[in-house]
Design an enzyme around this catalytic site. Structure first.
Site, PDB file in Angstrom:
ATOM      1  N   ASP A   1       0.658  -1.433  -0.003  1.00  0.00           N
ATOM      2  CA  ASP A   1       0.530  -0.026  -0.516  1.00  0.00           C
ATOM      3  C   ASP A   1       1.172   1.530   0.393  1.00  0.00           C
ATOM      4  OD1 ASP A   1      -2.401   1.496   0.476  1.00  0.00           O
ATOM      5  OD2 ASP A   1      -2.706   1.677   2.248  1.00  0.00           O
ATOM      6  N   HIS A   2       0.182   2.781  -0.176  1.00  0.00           N
ATOM      7  CA  HIS A   2       0.707   3.908  -0.520  1.00  0.00           C
ATOM      8  C   HIS A   2       0.235   4.504   1.294  1.00  0.00           C
ATOM      9  CE1 HIS A   2       1.138   3.159  -4.277  1.00  0.00           C
ATOM     10  NE2 HIS A   2       2.582   2.672  -3.929  1.00  0.00           N
TER      11      HIS A   2
ATOM     12  N   TYR B   1      -5.110   4.829   0.492  1.00  0.00           N
ATOM     13  CA  TYR B   1      -6.392   3.714  -0.351  1.00  0.00           C
ATOM     14  C   TYR B   1      -5.536   2.845  -1.709  1.00  0.00           C
ATOM     15  CZ  TYR B   1      -9.025   6.482   3.259  1.00  0.00           C
ATOM     16  OH  TYR B   1      -9.516   6.913   4.039  1.00  0.00           O
ATOM     17  N   HIS B   2      -4.372   2.265  -1.715  1.00  0.00           N
ATOM     18  CA  HIS B   2      -4.191   1.802  -2.930  1.00  0.00           C
ATOM     19  C   HIS B   2      -3.439   0.028  -2.244  1.00  0.00           C
ATOM     20  CE1 HIS B   2      -2.697   6.113  -3.626  1.00  0.00           C
ATOM     21  NE2 HIS B   2      -3.950   6.110  -4.385  1.00  0.00           N
ATOM     22  N   PRO B   3      -4.459  -0.456  -1.510  1.00  0.00           N
ATOM     23  CA  PRO B   3      -4.174  -1.915  -1.605  1.00  0.00           C
ATOM     24  C   PRO B   3      -3.891  -2.595  -2.851  1.00  0.00           C
ATOM     25  CG  PRO B   3      -6.535  -1.235  -0.662  1.00  0.00           C
ATOM     26  CD  PRO B   3      -5.851  -0.313  -1.750  1.00  0.00           C
TER      27      PRO B   3
END
Length: 553
Positions: free
Chosen positions: A295-296, A469-471
């Site tokens: 994620d980020h 919100y980049h899983p």
């Protein structure tokens, strides 16, 4: 069982919408899309007004409302991890930023065994097929796809100051971060058209729903995949009227980085010891399911603004009816933009081969939940390392579909991660203190001038960092024992009739927002699944800081 379908797609989100549209281009293929969430009603302002994006995130009507376990390197905080629970999935509640990632992201993918056909040359034609880039089609950009991309207007004077400041700090302006050269700063492509969000559901799924061979059901949660030996035969679905079983020739999971591995595990597919420990009988031992979570993490570096030019006054309650009316009747005004209109990509040190930092600039000081610092006008950059080597995992805690999975990101767990965070804040401060901001700069609000040393910066990130919100990457493609999905077919290793197509199949997270690469994966996967000849590779040149491949995992 209910009637049988050729294909059942579990999840009507970003990838599921694209996949359903492409598979049903063959009138002989019947497809059922099952979405656990609500319909994306045309009259739902929170979904379709770009500036309303802060409202559905954190709202159980639209969001799965997941959160992590206590993060051991983040002061044991639980990090909220929203995912769209609505037709269109997270594309119906996200920030509408369209970033492909760097071409070297895909060269990195292709360097893994079995992944040669996922290099940039093979992915580019699928990016182009899905795009209508209003800024102009060329050898890098598409001009006739369902995803219409509108370039940010960047008219606010604070954007002018930002683009001047990055150049004063020694960075470049690039023509298109999704074109030949990602490195640099530019206006961003956005998934909105004429003041309205264009989700994957609106771009792909709704036009395809006119076809008699496509069936879409909402508020229908797939609780497990039905298996006969090593073959998937259908799904068990929970609806308002009860539980039913639906058979299919193929089951394709499109639930995303949390829901797809959780559904596999509930179906007995995953690490056998873990499954037994939570009361699930193992069907197929596949230890990589749910591992490799990436994620980020990001923070906001915020400044007060001395001139009344920021968007902060639009947060006042009394202004909202006027903003809503302007958007509703004219598709104009502050409501017609996601405000993420520009930013850029840079390298934080000379060891990295391509940008490891992404910037979003906002002419407003505000958090994702819509809260803002006390006071008047402000502006901010969103910043965080883009290819951290921290790795997490997703695991179910029981066979109950209502029990959220255990999610651990492991943010800040590596030396590289922590070092790049310190570099990121230093570079951000350098940009924001350039002369171009002097007419506007009222001083740093967050983290604040008292945060100076490396350890103070890391303490602040531990306190204030949020997911971007980049899983991704929890059912990764590959051919080794910890991979989950065959990159040539999208099938789950060792099983028949079961595939995964969503952000979970990425081997490494790309260096930007993940919506665009997720949609590319769905487009490419559709051809693999249909067995049609793939689009021809397009080996166009792209910018390389150095002429060798990026580092591995």
């Amino acid at each position: 069982m209910s009637r049988s379908y050729d294909v059942i797609i579990a999840g009507g989100g970003s990838a599921g919408s694209a996949l359903a549209a492409r598979l049903t281009e063959d009138p002989g293929t019947s497809v059922l899309v099952l979405e656990a969430g609500r319909p994306d009603s045309l009259w739902d302002v929170y979904v379709h007004m770009p500036a309303a994006l802060t409202f559905p995130i954190g709202n159980p009507r639209y969001d799965w409302m997941y959160s992590s376990d206590p993060e051991p390197h983040m002061n044991n905080r639980r990090i909220t991890a929203g995912r769209g629970k609505i037709l269109g999935g997270s594309s119906s509640i996200n920030g509408m930023i369209f970033q492909r990632g760097n071409p070297l992201d895909y060269e990195r993918w292709a360097a893994d065994p079995g992944m040669a056909d996922w290099d940039y040359a093979h992915c580019l034609p699928y990016f182009k097929r899905m795009e209508t880039c209003l800024a102009g089609a060329d050898e890098y950009r598409g001009g006739s796809g369902p995803l219409v991309l509108e370039r940010g207007e960047v008219r606010n004077p604070l954007f002018g100051a930002f683009f001047a400041a990055v150049q004063q700090a020694g960075h470049e302006i690039t023509a298109d971060v999704n074109g030949y050269k990602q490195e640099g700063f530019a206006a961003f492509d956005r998934n909105l058209v004429r003041g309205r969000r264009l989700s994957a559901a609106r771009a792909y799924l709704h036009p395809a729903m006119r076809r008699p061979n496509l069936h879409v059901r909402t508020r229908a949660q797939v609780s497990r995949v039905l298996m006969s030996g090593t073959r998937a035969t259908g799904v068990e679905v929970r609806t308002r009227s009860g539980v039913e079983r639906i058979s299919a020739g193929e089951v394709i999971l499109c639930g995303g980085a949390f829901n797809s591995p959780a559904l596999l595990q509930r179906s007995g597919i995953g690490d056998a010891d873990h499954l037994r420990s939570v009361g699930v009988a193992p069907v197929h031992h596949l230890p990589g399911v749910g591992e490799n979570l990436q994620d980020h993490l990001e923070v906001y570096v915020q400044h007060a603004c001395t001139q009344p030019v920021s968007l902060n006054p639009n947060l006042k309650l009394w202004r909202r009816p006027f903003i809503g009316a302007s958007w509703l009747f004219l598709r104009k005004g502050p409501g017609a933009s996601n405000q993420f209109e520009g930013g850029g990509f840079i390298r934080s040190n000379d060891e990295v081969d391509y940008p490891n930092l992404m910037y979003h600039f906002l002419p407003i000081a505000v958090r994702y939940d819509g809260s803002s610092p006390e006071g008047g006008h402000g502006y901010q950059v969103h910043i965080g390392p883009m290819y951290s080597d921290s790795r997490g995992r997703v695991r179910i805690v029981s066979a109950d579909p209502d029990a959220p999975p255990s999610i651990l990101f492991n943010y800040l767990s590596t030396e590289q991660d922590r070092r790049e965070w310190v570099e990121a804040i230093a570079l951000s401060r350098e940009i924001l203190r350039q002369p171009a901001f002097a007419p506007f700069d009222g001083g740093e609000i967050s983290p604040g001038p008292e945060v100076r040393t490396d350890e103070e910066i890391l303490d602040w990130v531990r306190r204030d960092g949020e997911t971007a919100y980049h899983p991704s990457c929890t059912c990764r493609m590959g051919v080794d024992e910890m991979s989950v999905v065959d990159p040539a077919t999208m099938r789950v290793h060792g099983l028949e009739g079961l595939r995964v197509v969503d952000a979970s199949v990425m081997p490494y997270v790309t260096n930007g927002n993940i919506y665009a690469p997720t949609m590319m994966i769905a487009e490419k996967a559709a051809d693999l699944i249909r067995g049609v000849p793939p689009l021809s590779a397009e080996p166009v040149p792209f910018y390389r800081h150095r002429d060798h491949h990026p580092r591995g995992a």
